[in-house]
Design an enzyme around this catalytic site. Structure first.
Site: not given
Length: 266
Positions: A19, A64-65, A91, A144, A157, A159-161
């Site tokens: 990114g 596209d990672v 990133n 984050s 979001y 939860a993913a971070k």
């Protein structure tokens, strides 16, 4: 062991920034380049990828990672054109508001794929090559402040971070015997072109007032920490999440006021 100015240099090391076409990723790619690294940006948007590659003098690979095959292809091309990867910066990410009771399975999966799945894919692929080559390495993931506090409207979001933070700890432990360091950076609100585009009337003053240092973050401040973590200056740091947020995580809801301090928004 005395430290030296050369310890911060990344001369001829190969770095990947996912990114890396805009915002924090672009800033990190520029910073790593300034300190001597040979940088590849893996960026999904083809036009942005091409433009930033020319601007920064880096290798741009449209990737596209979230897709394992594209990650494998990008890593092969990076190795073929620049050499074995020494530094990985995870990133890439994305966010949209999704109140808890309205979040769909598709929405949850989209935010997981955008913010956490690729961290596994990219870290795993780069680390495998480092282990085979017997080379040390540094992996840095962007998380984050929302990964360590409640984030109403952004449950998927956050939860993913949060997953990125704990993945960082576990990956750091598992990879330590191979001298591969794994760390994370957790910004709060950072001024990027994307943020400015969402705020045509200017950044709201109350956002800055919520930060103990009294201002929002700058991309270059994130980049400087990434350079540090990638360098030999940080050779004994692994499994850590550094909060580059002007003190908001430490404040835990406290705010400066003219007559002292208060807790909460009231």
């Amino acid at each position: 062991m005395a430290i030296a100015p050369s310890d911060i240099l990344l001369t001829d090391r190969v770095a990947v920034v996912t990114g890396g076409g805009t915002g924090i990723g672009r800033g990190i790619a520029a910073g790593l380049t300034q300190f001597g690294a040979k940088v590849a940006i893996w960026e999904r948007d083809a036009d942005t990828c091409a433009a930033i590659a020319v601007e920064l003098g880096v290798l741009g690979i449209v990737t596209d990672v979230r897709d394992a095959q594209q990650v494998d292809a990008a890593l092969k091309r990076t190795r073929d054109e620049l050499g074995p990867v020494d530094i990985l910066v995870n990133n890439a990410g994305g966010v949209f508001a999704s109140p808890l009771l309205d979040t769909t399975e598709n929405g949850w999966d989209a935010l997981y794929r955008a913010n956490l799945r690729h961290v596994l894919l990219c870290t795993q692929r780069v680390a495998r090559q480092l282990v085979v080559d017997g080379r040390p390495g540094s992996v840095i993931s962007l998380t984050s402040i929302e990964g360590v506090r409640a984030a109403p409207g952004y449950a998927a979001y956050s939860a993913a971070k949060a997953g990125v933070i704990n993945y960082t700890r576990t990956a750091a432990f598992e990879l330590a015997t191979h001298n591969i360091r794994v760390n994370a950076i957790a910004p709060d609100i950072t001024i990027t072109e994307g943020l400015l585009a969402l705020s045509p009337d200017g950044i709201r003053q109350e956002l800055s007032q919520a930060v103990p240092l009294g201002r929002l973050g700058d991309v270059d401040e994130i980049a400087s920490v990434a350079v540090f973590l990638a360098s030999d200056m940080a050779r004994n740091i692994t499994g850590q999440t550094l909060h580059v947020d002007g003190g908001t995580h430490a404040a835990s809801g406290w705010y400066h006021t003219d007559d002292g301090a208060r807790f909460g928004p009231g």
